[in-house]
Design an enzyme around this catalytic site. Structure first.
Site, PDB file in Angstrom:
ATOM      1  N   LYS A  59       4.557  10.989   6.003  1.00 16.06           N
ATOM      2  CA  LYS A  59       3.742  11.003   7.239  1.00 16.06           C
ATOM      3  C   LYS A  59       4.200  12.068   8.231  1.00 16.06           C
ATOM      4  CE  LYS A  59       1.527   6.593   6.895  1.00 16.06           C
ATOM      5  NZ  LYS A  59       0.088   6.619   6.818  1.00 16.06           N
ATOM      6  N   PHE A 103       0.862  -1.187   0.000  1.00 14.45           N
ATOM      7  CA  PHE A 103       0.000   0.000   0.000  1.00 14.45           C
ATOM      8  C   PHE A 103       0.890   1.225   0.000  1.00 14.45           C
ATOM      9  CE2 PHE A 103      -2.196   3.579   1.933  1.00 14.45           C
ATOM     10  CZ  PHE A 103      -3.329   3.635   1.137  1.00 14.45           C
ATOM     11  N   ASP A 117      10.058   2.027   0.684  1.00 15.86           N
ATOM     12  CA  ASP A 117       8.953   2.910   1.045  1.00 15.86           C
ATOM     13  C   ASP A 117       8.883   2.930   2.576  1.00 15.86           C
ATOM     14  OD1 ASP A 117       6.625   4.156   1.683  1.00 15.86           O
ATOM     15  OD2 ASP A 117       5.317   2.915   0.418  1.00 15.86           O
TER      16      ASP A 117
HETATM   17  C1  LIG Z   1       3.913   2.726   3.380  1.00 16.47           C
HETATM   18  C2  LIG Z   1       3.083   3.861   2.875  1.00 16.47           C
HETATM   19  N1  LIG Z   1       3.467   4.517   1.763  1.00 16.47           N
HETATM   20  C3  LIG Z   1       2.768   5.536   1.281  1.00 16.47           C
HETATM   21  C4  LIG Z   1       1.604   5.964   1.895  1.00 16.47           C
HETATM   22  C5  LIG Z   1       0.805   7.100   1.318  1.00 16.47           C
HETATM   23  O1  LIG Z   1       0.942   8.237   2.097  1.00 16.47           O
HETATM   24  P1  LIG Z   1      -0.092   9.464   1.921  1.00 16.47           P
HETATM   25  O2  LIG Z   1      -1.398   8.993   2.467  1.00 16.47           O
HETATM   26  O3  LIG Z   1       0.532  10.577   2.712  1.00 16.47           O
HETATM   27  O4  LIG Z   1      -0.146   9.776   0.485  1.00 16.47           O
HETATM   28  C6  LIG Z   1       1.165   5.303   3.046  1.00 16.47           C
HETATM   29  C7  LIG Z   1      -0.070   5.725   3.726  1.00 16.47           C
HETATM   30  O5  LIG Z   1      -0.568   5.122   4.633  1.00 16.47           O
HETATM   31  C8  LIG Z   1       1.930   4.236   3.560  1.00 16.47           C
HETATM   32  O6  LIG Z   1       1.542   3.560   4.642  1.00 16.47           O
END
Ligand SMILES: Cc1ncc(COP(=O)(O)O)c(C=O)c1O
Length: 431
Positions: A282, A167, A253
């Site tokens: 975040k 995700f 990520d």
């Molecule tokens: C591992 C990971 N990458 C990317 C994102 C996307 O972040 P955003 O909601 O700030 O776009 C999330 C969101 O929960 C995440 O958990």
């Protein structure tokens, strides 16, 4: 002159009107606010029925003044806690000086932040963006660009491999890599150039990376939204080895796992591996301002030239000042060490207190944890609702699991209070 007076009066009346509306909003009850949101906001979320109105550290209050322990931390973003005084001070002083001028000019915060964050994480350069999903998208663009210009992949043939259950947001590119139909169904056509292998499966990865047109493997070191799935020890080391061996970039990520969340500064640090491209987001700017950052060395970043990427707000002075202060606080207040210590205590106290018949699974690292309720007793959502009623906020992470990702500033007594609430609520499922 008269025109100016009229304009001033109109503006002053408008301001009064906005203030009145705000006063009215803050005097509404939880039930009224829930009704209002349900009526006017697009139905893309299914929130736990609680309204947050105030926060301090790990504590949230609703409009009626009921106190909750925050064990979600705004989806693992509120690392430094709610309304941290040093962050509030930085926001206040910076916003009163300069907040946004765009990358059309230099500002006096981005260069200082860039030097600070690149040294902090050991990379040559940073590309600042806003949200996590933009960070992921940026990383993929960087990898494709490197694939064409450094690896020599034929035009438009570059592939990026993902782990199943990933995700990284809900943009069209992100849902094109998703295997969750709720996220991708009826949003096609999807973006080409992506493939996937099972998470934690290095044999499948080895096969996938052999294709000559693969430029990158993008992976969360611990899958967050997928249910806090921790891979086997050694997985990340093997990912690093396979990527190096096949001349493929390793994109980590760390939007959720980074910045101390798992008890190390980066989750990759648990296995002493360094990704080629690191994505952070975040809580990078104190969970006050959306900010993400993509870090890499010059051999990759050199291909991101003028006009190839950008964002109106990426690198704005306010976000940069707050992010630098946030990174300082993580060090000053030893939040990485606290996440490790509190996480170990949390899991071991839960192991002692929770009946295995009802909660067979407790998993996680640092303060990124999940517990699973046995299907005979209910779902993760049922558990989250009962926890809310008992004064602890969480959210389901899959059908049976709830995620428990409190702010990294959490104290020992707050962990103990949280464990007590969880244990009493879990016991109530037996009755
Ligand atoms: C591992 C990971 N990458 C990317 C994102 C996307 O972040 P955003 O909601 O700030 O776009 C999330 C969101 O929960 C995440 O958990």
């Amino acid at each position: 002159m008269l025109g100016r007076t009229v304009l001033r009066n109109v503006l002053s009346n408008e301001l009064k009107c906005v203030e009145q509306c705000q006063r009215r909003a803050s005097s509404k009850s939880s039930a009224e606010l829930i009704d209002l949101e349900n009526k006017y906001v697009a139905r893309t979320y299914d929130p736990i029925p609680v309204v947050t109105a105030e926060g301090k550290g790990c504590i949230l209050k609703d409009p009626e003044g009921k106190r909750y322990l925050d064990f979600l931390g705004g989806y693992a973003a509120v690392n430094t806690g709610h309304c941290h005084p040093k962050i509030i001070e930085t926001v206040g002083s910076q916003v009163a000086k300069l907040h946004h001028t765009s990358r059309a000019y230099y500002n006096n915060e981005l260069p200082v932040f860039a030097e600070y964050i690149t040294k902090y994480f050991g990379y040559d350069r940073v590309l600042p963006m806003n949200t996590g999903v933009e960070g992921g998208d940026t990383a993929i663009k960087m990898a494709r660009r490197w694939g064409y210009l450094s690896k020599g992949i034929k035009p438009n043939e570059a592939m990026v491999v993902f782990a199943r259950g990933n995700f990284w947001g809900r943009s069209l590119a992100a849902i094109s890599t998703s295997d969750n139909p709720v996220m991708y169904e009826h949003f096609g056509p999807y973006m080409p150039g992506f493939s996937s292998v099972p998470f934690n499966d290095t044999c499948a990865l080895e096969e996938a990376l052999k294709l000559k047109n693969v430029c990158a493997f993008m992976v969360e070191p611990i899958q967050g939204e997928g249910g806090i799935i921790v891979p086997s020890d050694g997985y990340l080391k093997e990912v690093r080895r396979l990527c190096t061996e096949n001349n493929v970039l390793f994109i980590a990520d760390e939007v959720q796992t980074g910045l101390g969340r798992t008890g190390e500064l980066l989750a990759c640090d648990h296995e002493s591996v360094k990704p080629d491209i690191l994505v952070l987001g975040k809580g990078l700017a104190g969970a006050v301002i959306p900010m993400s950052a993509v870090l890499a060395n010059e051999d990759i970043m050199c291909h991101m030239t003028s006009g190839t990427h950008g964002s109106t707000f990426g690198g704005n002075a306010l976000a940069c000042a707050v992010a630098r202060r946030t990174l300082e606080i993580i060090r000053e207040e030893k939040l990485v060490e606290n996440a490790k210590k509190m996480g170990e205590k949390f899991r071991s106290d839960l192991q002692c207190k929770l009946p295995k018949g009802i909660v067979p699974v407790i998993r996680g690292k640092g303060l990124m944890n999940a517990i699973e309720i046995h299907p005979d007793f209910g779902t993760g959502h049922d558990l989250a609702i009962r926890l809310k009623d008992a004064g602890l906020l969480s959210k389901s992470a899959s059908k049976q699991a709830i995620r428990l990702t409190p702010p990294l500033v959490i104290s020992e007594s707050e962990i103990e209070e949280g464990v007590e609430i969880i244990s009493q609520v879990v016991d109530s499922f037996a009755k």
